[in-house]
Design a protein around this motif. Structure first.
Motif, PDB file in Angstrom:
ATOM      1  N   THR A   1     106.310  81.934  -5.987  1.00 28.41           N
ATOM      2  CA  THR A   1     105.876  80.488  -5.712  1.00 28.41           C
ATOM      3  C   THR A   1     106.407  79.752  -7.179  1.00 28.41           C
ATOM      4  O   THR A   1     106.258  80.258  -8.198  1.00 28.41           O
ATOM      5  CB  THR A   1     104.334  80.488  -5.864  1.00 28.41           C
ATOM      6  OG1 THR A   1     104.225  81.269  -4.339  1.00 28.41           O
ATOM      7  CG2 THR A   1     103.805  79.044  -5.745  1.00 28.41           C
ATOM      8  N   ARG A   2     106.704  78.482  -6.947  1.00 32.29           N
ATOM      9  CA  ARG A   2     106.963  77.315  -8.256  1.00 32.29           C
ATOM     10  C   ARG A   2     106.219  76.275  -7.862  1.00 32.29           C
ATOM     11  O   ARG A   2     106.098  75.782  -6.929  1.00 32.29           O
ATOM     12  CB  ARG A   2     108.313  77.073  -8.139  1.00 32.29           C
ATOM     13  CG  ARG A   2     108.608  76.459  -9.225  1.00 32.29           C
ATOM     14  CD  ARG A   2     110.352  76.005  -9.416  1.00 32.29           C
ATOM     15  NE  ARG A   2     110.889  77.235  -9.517  1.00 32.29           N
ATOM     16  CZ  ARG A   2     112.253  77.349  -9.280  1.00 32.29           C
ATOM     17  NH1 ARG A   2     112.754  76.669  -8.417  1.00 32.29           N
ATOM     18  NH2 ARG A   2     112.776  78.545  -9.272  1.00 32.29           N
ATOM     19  N   ILE A   3     105.517  75.836  -9.086  1.00 22.49           N
ATOM     20  CA  ILE A   3     104.251  74.798  -9.010  1.00 22.49           C
ATOM     21  C   ILE A   3     104.562  73.887  -9.998  1.00 22.49           C
ATOM     22  O   ILE A   3     104.892  74.218 -11.210  1.00 22.49           O
ATOM     23  CB  ILE A   3     102.928  75.183  -8.868  1.00 22.49           C
ATOM     24  CG1 ILE A   3     102.752  76.015  -7.617  1.00 22.49           C
ATOM     25  CG2 ILE A   3     102.044  73.979  -8.884  1.00 22.49           C
ATOM     26  CD1 ILE A   3     101.294  76.784  -7.634  1.00 22.49           C
ATOM     27  N   LYS A   4     104.623  72.661 -10.030  1.00 22.79           N
ATOM     28  CA  LYS A   4     104.886  71.376 -11.008  1.00 22.79           C
ATOM     29  C   LYS A   4     103.302  70.694 -11.136  1.00 22.79           C
ATOM     30  O   LYS A   4     102.762  70.622  -9.985  1.00 22.79           O
ATOM     31  CB  LYS A   4     105.920  70.492 -10.663  1.00 22.79           C
ATOM     32  CG  LYS A   4     105.787  69.158 -11.470  1.00 22.79           C
ATOM     33  CD  LYS A   4     106.535  69.457 -12.743  1.00 22.79           C
ATOM     34  CE  LYS A   4     106.769  68.038 -13.387  1.00 22.79           C
ATOM     35  NZ  LYS A   4     107.401  68.132 -14.553  1.00 22.79           N
ATOM     36  N   ILE A   5     102.714  70.921 -12.354  1.00 20.43           N
ATOM     37  CA  ILE A   5     101.404  70.164 -12.687  1.00 20.43           C
ATOM     38  C   ILE A   5     101.650  68.805 -13.177  1.00 20.43           C
ATOM     39  O   ILE A   5     102.537  68.586 -13.907  1.00 20.43           O
ATOM     40  CB  ILE A   5     100.721  71.152 -13.687  1.00 20.43           C
ATOM     41  CG1 ILE A   5     100.771  72.551 -13.367  1.00 20.43           C
ATOM     42  CG2 ILE A   5      99.633  70.698 -13.770  1.00 20.43           C
ATOM     43  CD1 ILE A   5      99.964  72.787 -12.121  1.00 20.43           C
ATOM     44  N   PHE A   6     101.240  67.912 -12.195  1.00 24.26           N
ATOM     45  CA  PHE A   6     101.147  66.240 -12.885  1.00 24.26           C
ATOM     46  C   PHE A   6     100.257  65.926 -13.684  1.00 24.26           C
ATOM     47  O   PHE A   6     100.231  65.026 -14.456  1.00 24.26           O
ATOM     48  CB  PHE A   6     101.546  65.531 -11.829  1.00 24.26           C
ATOM     49  CG  PHE A   6     102.832  65.589 -10.857  1.00 24.26           C
ATOM     50  CD1 PHE A   6     104.093  65.681 -11.398  1.00 24.26           C
ATOM     51  CD2 PHE A   6     102.573  66.115  -9.403  1.00 24.26           C
ATOM     52  CE1 PHE A   6     105.105  65.766 -10.855  1.00 24.26           C
ATOM     53  CE2 PHE A   6     103.746  66.373  -8.899  1.00 24.26           C
ATOM     54  CZ  PHE A   6     105.034  66.170  -9.338  1.00 24.26           C
ATOM     55  N   ASN A   7      98.868  66.431 -13.560  1.00 23.14           N
ATOM     56  CA  ASN A   7      97.654  65.802 -14.196  1.00 23.14           C
ATOM     57  C   ASN A   7      96.762  66.955 -14.392  1.00 23.14           C
ATOM     58  O   ASN A   7      97.083  68.113 -13.787  1.00 23.14           O
ATOM     59  CB  ASN A   7      97.153  64.696 -13.514  1.00 23.14           C
ATOM     60  CG  ASN A   7      96.506  64.940 -12.047  1.00 23.14           C
ATOM     61  OD1 ASN A   7      95.940  66.136 -11.670  1.00 23.14           O
ATOM     62  ND2 ASN A   7      96.838  63.895 -11.236  1.00 23.14           N
ATOM     63  N   SER A   8      95.803  66.824 -15.406  1.00 25.52           N
ATOM     64  CA  SER A   8      94.936  67.766 -15.812  1.00 25.52           C
ATOM     65  C   SER A   8      94.021  68.342 -14.910  1.00 25.52           C
ATOM     66  O   SER A   8      93.495  69.373 -15.033  1.00 25.52           O
ATOM     67  CB  SER A   8      94.233  67.258 -17.014  1.00 25.52           C
ATOM     68  OG  SER A   8      93.573  66.359 -16.923  1.00 25.52           O
ATOM     69  N   ASN A   9      93.668  67.381 -13.824  1.00 21.89           N
ATOM     70  CA  ASN A   9      92.733  68.171 -12.771  1.00 21.89           C
ATOM     71  C   ASN A   9      93.433  69.221 -11.951  1.00 21.89           C
ATOM     72  O   ASN A   9      92.520  69.854 -10.991  1.00 21.89           O
ATOM     73  CB  ASN A   9      91.906  66.824 -11.873  1.00 21.89           C
ATOM     74  CG  ASN A   9      93.183  66.238 -11.029  1.00 21.89           C
ATOM     75  OD1 ASN A   9      94.415  66.614 -11.170  1.00 21.89           O
ATOM     76  ND2 ASN A   9      92.814  65.396 -10.026  1.00 21.89           N
ATOM     77  N   GLN A  10      94.806  69.474 -12.075  1.00 23.15           N
ATOM     78  CA  GLN A  10      95.205  70.459 -11.425  1.00 23.15           C
ATOM     79  C   GLN A  10      95.661  71.643 -12.281  1.00 23.15           C
ATOM     80  O   GLN A  10      96.461  72.605 -11.900  1.00 23.15           O
ATOM     81  CB  GLN A  10      96.480  70.082 -10.687  1.00 23.15           C
ATOM     82  CG  GLN A  10      96.092  69.179  -9.429  1.00 23.15           C
ATOM     83  CD  GLN A  10      95.264  69.979  -8.407  1.00 23.15           C
ATOM     84  OE1 GLN A  10      95.532  71.064  -7.935  1.00 23.15           O
ATOM     85  NE2 GLN A  10      94.333  69.282  -7.843  1.00 23.15           N
ATOM     86  N   LEU A  11      95.310  71.677 -13.503  1.00 22.81           N
ATOM     87  CA  LEU A  11      95.621  72.895 -14.510  1.00 22.81           C
ATOM     88  C   LEU A  11      95.047  74.186 -13.826  1.00 22.81           C
ATOM     89  O   LEU A  11      95.627  75.203 -14.292  1.00 22.81           O
ATOM     90  CB  LEU A  11      95.061  72.627 -15.917  1.00 22.81           C
ATOM     91  CG  LEU A  11      95.611  71.416 -16.553  1.00 22.81           C
ATOM     92  CD1 LEU A  11      95.073  70.845 -18.148  1.00 22.81           C
ATOM     93  CD2 LEU A  11      97.358  71.642 -16.843  1.00 22.81           C
TER      94      LEU A  11
END
Length: 168
Positions: free
Chosen positions: A34-44
């Motif tokens: 799996t590869r995930i990109k984090i855009f904002n702090s609520n998804q850390l």
């Protein structure tokens, strides 16, 4: 989705059967990448991952590989932070399961996290479940099964999209 706090860039699962000469039966290895990109702090919290291992009466599933990398772009350079063995924990969950947990290192807004693990199992009567979509958007999701020709499994699909299957 422009409002998504993260996106799954790819989620690949593979089940491969192999014959074990030591116990004269088939086993399978389930591998998830799996590869995930984090855009904002609520998804850390996507840095925190877990999966379950089944425990039978005389045997149990095992993990053969867990690896991961966090990629951060800082000062014009890509910084890679590897998942350490100390960040992986295995605990009893209930009488029939163990839970394996790990936290990807140095995750921040803008990070890309990539992880992979493999589970070895003798419990061939039930194959791992797969979700093609999640609580965040998924750009690419594939689930590959290599099943011996003399085994038959029932597929319980939910949703309205037809799943392509190739029989080789």
């Amino acid at each position: 989705d422009s409002t998504a706090g993260a996106v799954v860039i790819k989620d690949i699962g593979m089940v491969e059967f192999k014959f074990n000469n030591n116990n004269s039966r088939f086993e399978y290895t389930y591998t998830k990448k799996t590869r995930i990109k984090i855009f904002n702090s609520n998804q850390l919290e996507k840095a925190n991952q877990q999966f379950f291992l089944y425990v039978g009466e005389s045997d149990e599933e095992s993990v053969s590989k867990i690896k991961g990398t966090t990629y951060n772009f800082e000062n014009g350079k890509t910084i890679e932070s590897e998942l350490s063995k100390e960040a992986v924990f295995k605990d009893k969950y209930d009488d029939k399961h163990k839970v394996v947990k790990f936290t990807m290192p140095k995750v921040q807004v803008g990070s890309i996290i990539e992880f992979e693990y493999s589970i070895n199992s003798n419990f061939i009567y039930s194959l791992p479940n797969w979700k093609f979509q999640n609580d965040i958007p998924v750009l690419k999701s594939n689930y590959f099964l290599e099943i011996p020709e003399f085994y038959t499994y029932r597929v319980n699909a939910k949703g309205y999209v037809y799943l392509n299957k190739k029989i080789l």
